[in-house]
Design a protein around this motif. Structure first.
Motif, short mmCIF file in Angstrom:
data_model
loop_
_atom_site.label_atom_id
_atom_site.label_comp_id
_atom_site.label_asym_id
_atom_site.label_seq_id
_atom_site.Cartn_x
_atom_site.Cartn_y
_atom_site.Cartn_z
N UNK A 168 0.79 -1.28 0.06
CA UNK A 168 0.05 -0.04 0.04
C UNK A 168 0.87 1.12 0.14
N UNK A 169 1.71 1.29 0.90
CA UNK A 169 2.91 2.50 0.82
C UNK A 169 3.59 2.77 -0.35
N UNK A 170 4.02 1.48 -0.73
CA UNK A 170 4.77 1.58 -2.18
C UNK A 170 3.92 2.14 -3.36
N UNK A 171 2.43 1.84 -3.36
CA UNK A 171 1.57 2.36 -4.15
C UNK A 171 1.15 3.79 -4.35
N UNK A 172 1.34 4.35 -3.00
CA UNK A 172 1.32 5.49 -2.96
C UNK A 172 2.46 6.51 -2.91
N UNK A 173 3.62 5.75 -3.06
CA UNK A 173 4.93 6.50 -3.14
C UNK A 173 5.25 7.04 -1.77
N UNK A 174 4.94 6.43 -0.77
CA UNK A 174 5.03 6.96 0.54
C UNK A 174 6.44 6.28 1.04
N UNK A 175 7.57 6.87 1.42
CA UNK A 175 8.55 6.01 1.88
C UNK A 175 8.45 5.82 3.34
N UNK A 176 9.10 4.67 3.81
CA UNK A 176 8.65 4.22 5.19
C UNK A 176 9.87 3.54 5.97
N UNK A 177 10.07 3.65 7.20
CA UNK A 177 10.98 3.14 7.93
C UNK A 177 10.62 2.28 9.09
N UNK A 178 11.25 1.10 9.33
CA UNK A 178 10.70 -0.06 10.09
C UNK A 178 11.24 0.33 11.48
N UNK A 179 10.67 0.50 12.49
CA UNK A 179 11.03 0.66 13.87
C UNK A 179 10.51 -0.62 14.73
N UNK A 180 11.54 -1.40 15.27
CA UNK A 180 11.13 -2.46 15.93
C UNK A 180 11.51 -2.38 17.50
N UNK A 181 12.42 -1.77 17.80
CA UNK A 181 12.98 -1.41 19.13
C UNK A 181 13.47 -0.03 19.51
N UNK A 182 13.91 0.32 20.56
CA UNK A 182 14.11 1.78 20.89
C UNK A 182 15.72 2.10 20.03
N UNK A 183 16.49 0.97 19.83
CA UNK A 183 17.56 1.13 18.97
C UNK A 183 17.37 1.81 17.68
N UNK A 184 16.10 1.39 16.99
CA UNK A 184 15.56 2.20 15.87
C UNK A 184 15.16 3.35 15.83
N UNK A 185 14.92 3.86 16.90
CA UNK A 185 14.15 5.01 17.17
C UNK A 185 14.73 6.27 16.19
N UNK A 186 16.07 6.38 16.06
CA UNK A 186 16.49 7.51 15.31
C UNK A 186 15.76 7.72 13.96
N UNK A 187 15.36 6.39 13.51
CA UNK A 187 14.66 6.27 12.09
C UNK A 187 13.49 7.47 12.09
N UNK A 188 12.83 7.55 13.29
CA UNK A 188 11.81 8.68 13.23
C UNK A 188 12.17 9.97 12.90
N UNK A 189 13.47 10.31 13.36
CA UNK A 189 13.96 11.61 13.05
C UNK A 189 14.31 11.66 11.41
N UNK A 190 14.73 10.41 10.89
CA UNK A 190 15.22 10.40 9.61
C UNK A 190 13.61 10.50 8.59
N UNK A 191 12.73 10.02 9.25
CA UNK A 191 11.37 10.20 8.40
C UNK A 191 11.07 11.61 8.49
N UNK A 192 11.28 12.56 9.84
CA UNK A 192 10.77 13.75 9.77
C UNK A 192 11.65 14.55 8.69
N UNK A 193 13.05 14.08 8.50
CA UNK A 193 13.77 14.71 7.77
C UNK A 193 13.32 14.68 6.20
N UNK A 194 13.00 13.48 5.92
CA UNK A 194 12.58 12.89 4.70
C UNK A 194 11.35 13.84 4.22
#
Lengths: 195, 170
Positions: free
Chosen positions: B123-149
């Motif tokens: 679904x996200x691919x179809x709408x051309x929305x980039x996404x980042x998987x966050x599974x645990x606290x170590x992944x949390x900096x990806x949230x800031x990457x999404x904001x920058x994106x």
């Protein structure tokens, strides 16, 4: 029932410096409005979303009056938005629902239960502190100034004569003289927003 | 995955605050209650609860146009329901908003029993929305990457929270 032009002309002297989201009344409103930089003709980004967009704008600009010309076809798509607005209690939000009882832009087919829906009652039941309904121009003209001085959110449901469009979309005159992006840029400049 | 590797709601909230969010437009799901409790106690945030996810996109659009910084917090099921609103009210209007999406049904091993997970990434691919998987606290900096994106592209960007049965739900 009222004519849309008459409703908009009666509203105009009481507008003040309100931001007006003109919805499906855009074509008529652009002939009447004297503050283009405070008008927001959005076209139809996705039907049913104008009220929550207006709520978002009202929350982000709490010191400016926000007026939305909504339609009953839009509001029926997401009636829950009335509860959402009522919960947030935006004192600066004025929800004018222009109810022509039909989908005018698709040829005039009736909306569900068109004749008996009471949007003022529904809004009041959802928690709007103030809700009004009008079926004649005299009452609307006499009341609208006072209503716009009430604290929001306020619902003003007005029965209007449908202005039915029944030509292919590609052959229609655009509702607004500006593109959506031009209108957004003009408003953001007026608001001093640069995010 | 051990409890130690779960996603802390405090860290998610810290990411939200770090990125200057003013309004959280959301519809609760069963796994985000601890985040809700934290957000409600955070004076810099206004919570706007929507009754249907499509309204989150139009509301977030209005907040952005008015100068605020919204984030949308919903589940993948509601995201799919809200496709046309996302298209019209955020993509077409160039709204840089981050979606934090609960990834219902997600399993690391890819054996899904829930079609909500099966269709989320397509679904996200179809709408051309980039996404980042966050599974645990170590992944949390990806949230800031999404904001920058989102800010760079003036488009929505998504975080998929693949921790449904762990840190959000103590």
């Amino acid at each position: 029932m009222l004519k849309m032009d008459d409703v908009l002309k009666a509203f105009q002297p009481h507008r003040g410096d309100a931001i007006v989201i003109s919805g499906r009344a855009t074509r008529q409103w652009e002939k009447i409005s004297t503050q283009r930089e405070r008008d927001l003709p959005l076209g139809d980004p996705a039907m049913g979303g104008h009220a929550s967009f207006a709520l978002g704008l009202a929350l982000a600009q709490p010191h400016r009056k926000i007026v939305l010309f909504d339609s009953e076809g839009d509001i029926q798509m997401n009636l829950g938005v009335l509860a959402m607005i009522a919960e947030q209690k935006p004192k600066n939000f004025y929800h004018l629902l222009l109810d022509n009882e039909c989908y005018a832009t698709t040829g005039g087919q009736p909306v569900p239960n068109a004749k008996t829906m009471a949007y003022d009652v529904i809004a009041k039941g959802c928690g709007y502190p103030s809700a009004h309904a009008f079926t004649n121009l005299e009452s609307f003209t006499v009341s609208i100034g006072r209503i716009l001085s009430e604290p929001g959110p306020v619902m003003v449901a007005v029965k209007i004569v449908p202005e039915i469009e029944n030509v292919p979309i590609g052959q229609r005159t655009p509702r607004s003289k500006r593109t959506r992006n031009e209108a957004l840029a003009d408003l953001r400049k007026t608001l001093g927003v640069n995010n | 995955m051990t409890e130690e590797a779960s996603l802390s709601p405090e860290i998610v909230l810290a990411e939200i605050k770090k990125n200057g969010v003013t309004h959280v437009v959301w519809l609760p799901d069963s796994e985000t209650n601890w985040l809700y409790t934290l957000m409600k106690a955070e004076p810099s945030l206004t919570l706007v609860t929507v009754p249907r996810e499509g309204l989150a996109f139009s509301c977030a659009s209005g907040i952005h146009i008015g100068g605020g910084k919204p984030v949308i917090l919903i589940q993948n099921t509601g995201l799919m329901e809200a496709g046309d609103s996302m298209r019209g009210w955020t993509k077409d209007m160039n709204i840089p908003v981050v979606l934090i999406v609960g990834y219902r049904g997600y399993t690391r091993h890819g054996v899904n029993k829930d079609t909500a997970a099966t269709y989320t990434e397509p679904f996200l691919h179809a709408f051309h929305v980039p996404f980042y998987l966050v599974e645990n606290s170590e992944d949390a900096p990806r949230i800031s990457i999404a904001f920058a994106d989102a800010q760079r592209t003036r488009q929505p960007a998504a975080i998929l929270v693949g921790d449904e049965y762990h840190g959000f739900n103590r």
